[in-house]
Design a protein around this motif. Structure first.
Motif, short mmCIF file in Angstrom:
data_model
loop_
_atom_site.label_atom_id
_atom_site.label_comp_id
_atom_site.label_asym_id
_atom_site.label_seq_id
_atom_site.Cartn_x
_atom_site.Cartn_y
_atom_site.Cartn_z
N ALA A 177 99.56 69.76 43.57
CA ALA A 177 100.96 70.46 43.48
C ALA A 177 101.15 71.88 44.05
O ALA A 177 100.31 72.44 44.37
CB ALA A 177 101.46 70.37 41.98
N VAL A 178 102.29 72.04 44.23
CA VAL A 178 102.90 73.52 44.66
C VAL A 178 103.31 74.12 43.29
O VAL A 178 104.08 73.55 42.76
CB VAL A 178 104.00 73.69 45.69
N HIS A 179 102.98 75.48 43.25
CA HIS A 179 103.29 75.99 41.68
C HIS A 179 104.78 76.12 41.58
O HIS A 179 105.67 76.49 42.55
CB HIS A 179 102.56 77.51 41.73
N LYS A 180 105.26 75.93 40.51
CA LYS A 180 106.55 75.87 40.06
C LYS A 180 107.14 77.38 40.43
O LYS A 180 108.38 77.51 40.56
CB LYS A 180 106.88 75.56 38.84
N ASP A 181 106.44 78.42 40.33
CA ASP A 181 106.88 79.66 40.36
C ASP A 181 106.49 80.48 41.67
O ASP A 181 107.28 81.39 42.00
CB ASP A 181 106.70 80.60 39.11
N GLN A 182 105.59 79.86 42.31
CA GLN A 182 105.18 80.66 43.60
C GLN A 182 104.73 79.54 44.45
O GLN A 182 103.85 79.05 44.52
CB GLN A 182 104.05 81.49 43.12
N ALA A 183 105.78 79.26 45.52
CA ALA A 183 105.48 78.56 46.45
C ALA A 183 104.37 78.64 47.47
O ALA A 183 103.81 77.75 48.14
CB ALA A 183 106.82 78.39 47.44
N LEU A 184 103.80 79.72 47.33
CA LEU A 184 102.77 80.12 48.29
C LEU A 184 101.19 79.65 47.61
O LEU A 184 100.29 79.64 48.38
CB LEU A 184 102.55 81.54 48.75
N VAL A 185 101.48 79.36 46.29
CA VAL A 185 100.02 78.75 45.70
C VAL A 185 100.08 77.08 45.37
O VAL A 185 100.92 76.76 45.01
CB VAL A 185 100.31 79.42 44.26
N LEU A 186 99.09 76.63 45.85
CA LEU A 186 98.64 75.20 45.62
C LEU A 186 97.70 75.20 44.45
O LEU A 186 96.98 76.11 44.19
CB LEU A 186 98.06 74.58 46.68
N VAL A 187 98.08 74.20 43.29
CA VAL A 187 97.53 74.34 42.09
C VAL A 187 96.81 72.71 42.07
O VAL A 187 97.43 71.70 42.32
CB VAL A 187 98.41 74.58 40.91
N ASN A 188 95.84 72.71 41.17
CA ASN A 188 95.38 71.50 40.51
C ASN A 188 95.65 71.45 39.16
O ASN A 188 95.01 72.24 38.19
CB ASN A 188 93.81 71.70 40.80
N HIS A 189 96.26 70.40 38.75
CA HIS A 189 96.87 70.16 37.42
C HIS A 189 95.72 69.53 36.41
O HIS A 189 95.90 69.29 35.31
CB HIS A 189 98.06 69.49 37.28
#
Length: 342
Positions: free
Chosen positions: A293-305
């Motif tokens: 995903a793309v972080h809900k608060d910071q579009a520059l950060v990809l995240v692994n849920h």
């Protein structure tokens, strides 16, 4: 004596994306002798070698063949003093933020804007890490690296490192150099860098009119914690894309079409755009595809849920790159190193 080498080791604890892949063989080295012994072992057994520091700037795609060598050396020291200026040195395996905090406790300024950046000291010059108007090159004094081609230990000046925006000689020649220790010039009377509005605003809100380096560090830590997810809670590698630098004419044309677009003029006449702004404008902020995903608060950060693979995160990143290029004519470059390289 070769350090203990383990087989089929999960690298999930050793990368901040928490991607669960395995290293065929894995070793942690605590000093130069351990590193040289591990490299000799790999050569003797014809194993490819992959170096790993804090794992905060890497995207692991699949199980890693050969030998993964994790730099775990520790040590920090004062080397020289010239008036208010002090040269300090740290081993490559030192956690970066802990090292920055140590410099502040010594009463030394210069690194406060680089607070709370994940990773290790050895990885910092490779990426020429930077934040809030300061880059590693601005406080860099030198480093010692092992040339894997010749086996020699070499010292590098700032000029020899070929520093650029999130770039260096060591990134340009992957696999050749092993950074062993890094030196920095800091100053007990260093001027503060408060060019970025959020830092000044945070200090003003706290009623601090004459900030110390420690106060600046505290403010930046608070800002970063609000903006960026903690990798211990949500897998990520911080900013996933570099801020693109474009010609002034292209930036002007984009700003005419999107007046709210963020741009920072550069000394060479080009303009640095905010990658996060572009990604958010394109509607990717908060986007989720499975656990990638793309972080809900910071579009520059990809995240692994939780269970995203490196391949899934890379596919998402490439889709974002293609969309930004189609919409804005701007090419986004990924910050993390992809391993194995594609």
């Amino acid at each position: 004596m070769t350090p203990a080498i383990r087989e089929a080791v999960s690298l999930k604890p050793y990368n901040t994306f928490s991607v669960d892949v395995r290293a065929a063989q894995f070793v942690e080295v605590a000093d130069d002798a351990g590193l040289i012994a591990a490299l000799a072992y790999a050569e003797q057994h014809h194993l490819p070698v992959h170096l790993l520091g804090g794992g905060s700037n890497v995207l692991l795609l699949q199980d890693i063949p050969g030998l993964v060598v994790r730099m775990a050396s520790r040590g920090r020291r004062l080397l020289e003093t010239h008036g208010s200026r002090v040269m300090i040195e740290a081993e490559a395996g030192e956690p970066w933020h802990d090292f920055v905090c140590w410099t502040l406790r010594q009463g030394l300024g210069g690194m406060e804007n680089l607070s709370l950046i994940p990773g290790t000291v050895g990885a910092a010059p490779m990426q020429n890490v930077g934040a809030y108007g300061v880059e590693v090159k601005d406080v860099f004094a030198g480093l010692t690296a092992l040339d894997r081609h010749t086996g020699q230990l070499l010292d590098f000046s700032v000029e020899a490192c070929r520093f650029g925006y999130r770039d260096s000689l060591f990134k340009q020649q992957p696999g050749r150099w092993v950074i062993l220790r890094v030196r920095f010039w800091l100053d007990r009377e260093a001027p503060l860098h408060l060019e970025y509005g959020p830092v000044r605003k945070r200090l003003a809100e706290q009623g601090i009119t004459a900030p110390s380096p420690q106060a600046v560090s505290d403010a930046i830590c608070a800002i970063r914690r609000e903006k960026l997810p903690d990798p211990a809670v949500l897998g990520n590698a911080g900013s996933f894309f570099k801020n693109p630098v474009v010609a002034q004419a292209q930036a002007a044309a984009l700003q005419q079409r999107w007046p709210a677009m963020v741009g920072y003029p550069q000394p060479d006449g080009q303009v640095k755009l905010a990658a996060g702004w572009l990604i958010e404008q394109a509607g990717w902020k908060g986007y989720r595809r499975g656990d990638a995903a793309v972080h809900k608060d910071q579009a520059l950060v990809l995240v692994n849920h939780g269970a995203a693979t490196g391949q899934e995160l890379l596919a998402l990143a490439r889709d974002i790159q293609a969309d930004i290029h189609d919409r804005f004519g701007v090419t986004l470059e990924m910050e993390p190193n992809v391993l194995p390289a594609t």
